[in-house]
Design an enzyme around this catalytic site. Structure first.
Site, PDB file in Angstrom:
ATOM      1  N   HIS A 159       5.093   1.835   9.035  1.00 13.90           N
ATOM      2  CA  HIS A 159       3.772   1.639   9.640  1.00 13.90           C
ATOM      3  C   HIS A 159       3.608   2.441  10.935  1.00 13.90           C
ATOM      4  O   HIS A 159       2.496   2.650  11.413  1.00 13.90           O
ATOM      5  CB  HIS A 159       3.564   0.151   9.929  1.00 13.90           C
ATOM      6  CG  HIS A 159       2.139  -0.293   9.856  1.00 13.90           C
ATOM      7  ND1 HIS A 159       1.081   0.541  10.164  1.00 13.90           N
ATOM      8  CD2 HIS A 159       1.580  -1.483   9.523  1.00 13.90           C
ATOM      9  CE1 HIS A 159      -0.059  -0.122  10.023  1.00 13.90           C
ATOM     10  NE2 HIS A 159       0.216  -1.353   9.631  1.00 13.90           N
ATOM     11  N   ASP A 218      -6.819   7.169 -10.438  1.00 12.63           N
ATOM     12  CA  ASP A 218      -6.577   7.464 -11.851  1.00 12.63           C
ATOM     13  C   ASP A 218      -5.602   8.629 -11.930  1.00 12.63           C
ATOM     14  O   ASP A 218      -5.920   9.752 -11.540  1.00 12.63           O
ATOM     15  CB  ASP A 218      -7.892   7.809 -12.546  1.00 12.63           C
ATOM     16  CG  ASP A 218      -7.735   7.972 -14.052  1.00 12.63           C
ATOM     17  OD1 ASP A 218      -6.584   8.104 -14.522  1.00 12.63           O
ATOM     18  OD2 ASP A 218      -8.761   7.995 -14.755  1.00 12.63           O
TER      19      ASP A 218
END
Length: 437
Positions: free
Chosen positions: A166, A387
């Site tokens: 992070h 996708d």
């Protein structure tokens, strides 16, 4: 169930092209360094199995190499520099192209239905579908890359997951990378519009970089009390969210602030969990929401810039106040604290941090959310638009709670306007909360 998952390979995928002479050093801000002991956030997407002719692993690795060329900080390494003159250390990201870890695993006896249990329960075996369990940000100094990915082939599905440091990126930067990766995999090549990421350029006047951290803050913390947690995914439909939002706004009446859909859902969960927490009315509780600061800074950063530019907005109350005032008041406290995250508060945090460096030891086994809730991720992230070439995801999940006693990971739901919340709660609270949510 653990025995049915087999790791086929583990390798390092490097950027397709890297110019060593022009490699970048990224200094870390106080907001980054405050996360040195934070465990890697982990997220995953579930897809249906592609056509058998689709050779997904070579395709995913090749496109990942290209994506890392664009999002080059993820292929870098965390570096510590010893400053012997003042007994401190400093840190930076060296964008050296060392690469991201890529794990290929198989769980051929596990079906989509095994993972997507009808009551929202999270099966224990899903822990092994994530690549960076129990890894802290500081572990990147020794052996861990800044980004790890795992592709698990199931009986009738594919689970693609990741864990990331992070300190180098926030959620919006991570999902931007994921979108780039999936688009390259779908199209088979990089588009001319895919430029190198723009790094955050926020540096506070009056703070020298690199920031010096006392060596004492790097001492290994004592083992934390292990908190047993249970996890479940709660689905909020568009109609349910609309009801909660309307109810909350009606209750606060003529307030200048309006309650958002997300704030209404979080307030409902905070109230419900505290109602069955067993805490005394006088005990303090907090709800901590990660606020994206890019557009709040002055001057604002580009919305698409790469890096970690978030700040925790902390709403505080006693349990009794929450229960007495109800949904609208609770949501209003969250709304007020999110609004209070400004350019000034961001600067003040950094200025105070360097004057008295205290890095919270919030690693594995600690109860980060003691009496409280941490709200991570956001339903604004477009997790269902990815996708890779065989269709879009059918579900999103978070990695293990790593002992955090109260964690809400927010996802956009599959249906338009819905929200899924992956909840990790202290096991001692679980049965009562579960029956009353």
């Amino acid at each position: 169930m653990v025995e049915v998952l087999t790791v086929i390979s583990s390798s390092m995928v490097r950027p397709k092209n890297i110019v060593q002479s022009g490699r970048t050093k990224i200094h870390l801000t106080p907001h980054d360094l405050d996360l040195l002991y934070l465990v890697y956030p982990q997220r995953g997407l579930l897809f249906l199995t592609p056509d058998p002719e689709t050779r997904i692993i070579p395709r995913l690795k090749a496109s990942l190499s290209t994506a890392l060329e664009i999002h080059f900080p993820f292929a870098g390494r965390l570096v510590k520099v010893d400053n012997h003159g003042d007994n401190t250390v400093s840190f930076h990201i060296d964008c050296d192209g060392s690469g991201a870890k890529f794990i290929h695993a198989k769980a051929e006896s596990v079906s989509v239905n095994d993972l997507l249990q009808c009551n929202g329960s999270v099966p224990d075996f899903i822990t092994h579908f994530f690549p960076a369990n129990n890894v802290e940000s500081r572990d990147a100094l020794i052996s861990e890359p800044l980004l790890a990915l795992q592709v698990t082939e199931m009986k009738d599905g594919v689970f693609i997951s990741f864990g990331y440091n992070h300190m180098v990126a926030d959620g919006s930067s991570l999902w931007s990378f994921f979108h780039t990766w999936s688009k390259i995999c779908l199209n088979g090549s990089r588009s001319n519009s895919d430029k190198l990421v723009v790094l955050k350029d926020w540096f506070l006047d009056g703070i020298d970089y690199p920031v010096h951290v006392p060596v004492s803050e790097m001492e290994t913390p004592p083992p934390s009390r292990k908190v047993s947690t249970k996890e479940r995914v709660f689905h909020f439909s568009k109609n349910q969210i609309s009801y909660l939002k309307s109810k909350a706004n009606d209750e606060i009446g003529s307030s200048d602030l309006k309650i958002s859909c997300l704030q209404a859902v979080v307030a409902y969960l905070w109230l419900s969990i505290m109602r069955h927490s067993g805490l005394n009315r006088e005990e303090e509780t907090q709800c901590k929401v990660a606020a994206d600061m890019k557009l709040r800074l002055d001057p604002p950063l580009e919305k698409e810039c790469f890096g970690n530019v978030t700040q925790l907005a902390v709403a505080t109350s006693t349990v009794g106040e929450l229960l007495d005032h109800g949904l609208g008041w609770t949501a209003l406290q969250i709304s007020k604290t999110v609004k209070s995250q400004t350019n000034e508060s961001y600067k003040t945090f950094a200025q105070n941090w360097v004057k008295n460096v205290k890095i919270p030891k919030i690693g594995v086994g600690s109860r980060l959310a003691d009496n409280s809730l941490i709200v991570a991720s956001s339903p604004l992230f477009e997790v269902y638009d990815h996708d890779f070439g065989w269709g879009k995801p059918i579900a999103a999940r978070a990695g293990p709670g790593n002992g955090t006693g109260g964690l809400l990971v927010m996802f956009r739901g599959v249906e338009e306007g819905s929200i899924d919340v992956h909840v990790a709660l202290n096991s001692s609270l679980w049965s009562d909360v579960l029956m009353n949510l």
